[in-house]
Design a protein around this motif. Structure first.
Motif, short mmCIF file in Angstrom:
data_model
loop_
_atom_site.label_atom_id
_atom_site.label_comp_id
_atom_site.label_asym_id
_atom_site.label_seq_id
_atom_site.Cartn_x
_atom_site.Cartn_y
_atom_site.Cartn_z
N ILE A 5 0.75 -1.05 0.05
CA ILE A 5 -0.04 0.00 0.16
C ILE A 5 0.98 1.35 0.03
CG2 ILE A 5 -1.92 1.29 1.08
CD1 ILE A 5 -2.37 -1.49 2.54
N HIS A 6 0.57 2.10 -0.87
CA HIS A 6 1.64 3.24 -1.15
C HIS A 6 1.00 4.50 -1.58
CE1 HIS A 6 6.02 3.56 -0.86
NE2 HIS A 6 5.81 4.68 -1.66
N GLY A 7 1.29 5.48 -0.93
CA GLY A 7 0.62 6.99 -1.33
C GLY A 7 1.41 7.54 -2.57
N THR A 8 0.68 8.25 -3.41
CA THR A 8 1.31 8.97 -4.43
C THR A 8 2.01 10.27 -4.21
OG1 THR A 8 -0.89 10.53 -4.64
CG2 THR A 8 -0.73 8.39 -5.89
N GLU A 9 2.04 10.66 -2.88
CA GLU A 9 2.78 11.83 -2.39
C GLU A 9 3.76 11.39 -1.54
OE1 GLU A 9 2.23 14.74 -3.78
OE2 GLU A 9 0.75 13.65 -5.18
N ASP A 10 4.22 10.26 -1.53
CA ASP A 10 5.32 9.75 -0.58
C ASP A 10 6.77 10.33 -1.17
OD1 ASP A 10 7.37 8.31 1.03
OD2 ASP A 10 5.87 6.76 1.19
N HIS A 11 7.36 11.19 -0.20
CA HIS A 11 8.53 11.58 -0.56
C HIS A 11 9.76 10.94 -0.03
CE1 HIS A 11 6.43 14.93 -3.09
NE2 HIS A 11 5.83 15.22 -1.84
N VAL A 12 9.55 10.13 0.66
CA VAL A 12 10.59 9.38 1.43
C VAL A 12 10.85 7.98 0.45
CG1 VAL A 12 11.49 7.94 3.24
CG2 VAL A 12 9.88 10.08 3.75
N PHE A 13 10.10 7.42 0.02
CA PHE A 13 10.07 6.28 -0.89
C PHE A 13 9.15 6.80 -2.25
CE2 PHE A 13 10.61 3.67 3.03
CZ PHE A 13 12.02 3.46 2.92
N PRO A 14 9.46 7.65 -3.13
CA PRO A 14 8.67 8.02 -4.13
C PRO A 14 7.86 7.17 -4.86
CG PRO A 14 10.82 9.28 -4.17
CD PRO A 14 10.92 8.12 -3.25
N TYR A 15 6.55 7.50 -5.23
CA TYR A 15 5.52 6.66 -5.57
C TYR A 15 5.93 6.14 -7.16
CZ TYR A 15 1.32 4.72 -7.59
OH TYR A 15 0.12 3.96 -8.08
N LYS A 16 7.06 7.16 -7.78
CA LYS A 16 7.42 6.68 -9.16
C LYS A 16 8.15 5.53 -9.19
CE LYS A 16 11.39 9.91 -9.01
NZ LYS A 16 12.12 10.75 -9.80
N ASN A 17 8.97 5.34 -8.06
CA ASN A 17 10.01 4.13 -8.06
C ASN A 17 9.21 2.60 -7.51
OD1 ASN A 17 11.97 5.80 -8.37
ND2 ASN A 17 12.43 6.14 -6.21
N ILE A 18 7.94 2.65 -7.34
CA ILE A 18 7.35 1.60 -6.59
C ILE A 18 6.54 0.79 -7.70
CG2 ILE A 18 5.48 0.87 -4.75
CD1 ILE A 18 7.97 2.29 -3.90
N LYS A 19 6.71 -0.52 -7.90
CA LYS A 19 6.27 -1.33 -8.74
C LYS A 19 4.76 -1.88 -8.26
CE LYS A 19 9.78 -0.65 -11.44
NZ LYS A 19 9.68 0.21 -12.40
N ASN A 20 3.73 -1.79 -9.11
CA ASN A 20 2.31 -2.32 -8.54
C ASN A 20 1.89 -2.52 -7.29
OD1 ASN A 20 2.43 -3.26 -11.48
ND2 ASN A 20 3.64 -5.09 -10.73
N PRO A 21 1.89 -1.06 -6.57
CA PRO A 21 1.29 -1.02 -5.32
C PRO A 21 -0.48 -0.96 -5.54
CG PRO A 21 1.87 1.10 -6.03
CD PRO A 21 2.39 0.21 -7.31
#
Length: 218
Positions: free
Chosen positions: A175-191
């Motif tokens: 589960i991941h937020g689109t405004e996560d600036h610690v672990f940016p959403y653009k780096n996350i696969k299939n959340p």
């Protein structure tokens, strides 16, 4: 009805209070809260640490839920015990989802230059390594960042930056937020995406996260 045991692991330097806004049915679930142990040494491997953490889990096939660095820890714990499900929130599934600044900090060993700042002013240190959003939300964080200590913080920062997992676990829920600036959403696969969710959405989007957890387990 047999209740499903869920074990929650908080994020780096945080305690179980970060889960206080979740709303999960006590009819369906039995909730347990893991707390950070002191590392045996700064050099203790994350594998050995996770093995020690697994000793605090007293149920067969539990659900493990981890936030941020706690999400990394529950993935490591799941390598020692059978689990019903592993759910991570605002975290990463592999080292490839870590942001570039983490990789630069790891390679340069720059993080080793700031031990005093880590201990005495973690919020300011976190701004340097984990993004400005953490500093901006310091007022929200202060009551939740309750775990301190030089050895623990050095160990934690080192293991976040040097986590070596290459491939995601099978059947993991992320589960991941689109405004996560610690672990940016653009780096996350299939959340499972939460719109406008930040790195602290366990506090601010707890209702939606609770719904996703429930739907993932039923």
């Amino acid at each position: 009805m047999t209740k499903i045991p869920i074990y929650f692991m908080p994020g780096l330097a945080a305690g179980p209070k970060i889960f206080e806004n979740l709303d999960l049915s006590k009819e369906h679930y039995e909730l347990f809260y893991l707390e950070w142990k002191k590392p045996l040494a700064i050099e203790e491997s994350i594998t050995n640490y996770a093995m020690r953490m697994s000793e605090d889990i007293n149920h067969k096939n539990p659900v493990l839920v981890g936030v941020s660095f706690g999400g990394i820890i529950v993935q490591e714990i799941s390598k020692f015990i059978e689990t019903r499900k592993v759910i991570i929130i605002s975290s990463v599934k592999t080292k490839h989802e870590l942001p570039t600044r983490f990789k630069i900090s790891s390679m340069s060993k720059l993080y080793k230059l700031f031990p005093t700042k880590i201990v005495n002013n973690f919020e300011s240190y976190a701004k340097f390594f984990l993004g400005k959003s953490l500093k901006k939300r310091a007022d929200i964080y202060k009551k939740y960042l309750s775990v301190r200590g030089t050895k623990y913080l050095k160990w934690s920062i080192h293991n976040v930056l040097h986590w070596s997992q290459e491939k995601p676990l099978t059947d993991i829920i992320h589960i991941h937020g689109t405004e996560d600036h610690v672990f940016p959403y653009k780096n996350i696969k299939n959340p499972i995406k939460i719109e406008e969710g930040t790195h602290v959405m366990i506090l601010t989007k707890a209702k939606k996260i609770s719904q996703i957890i429930h739907e993932s387990l039923t």
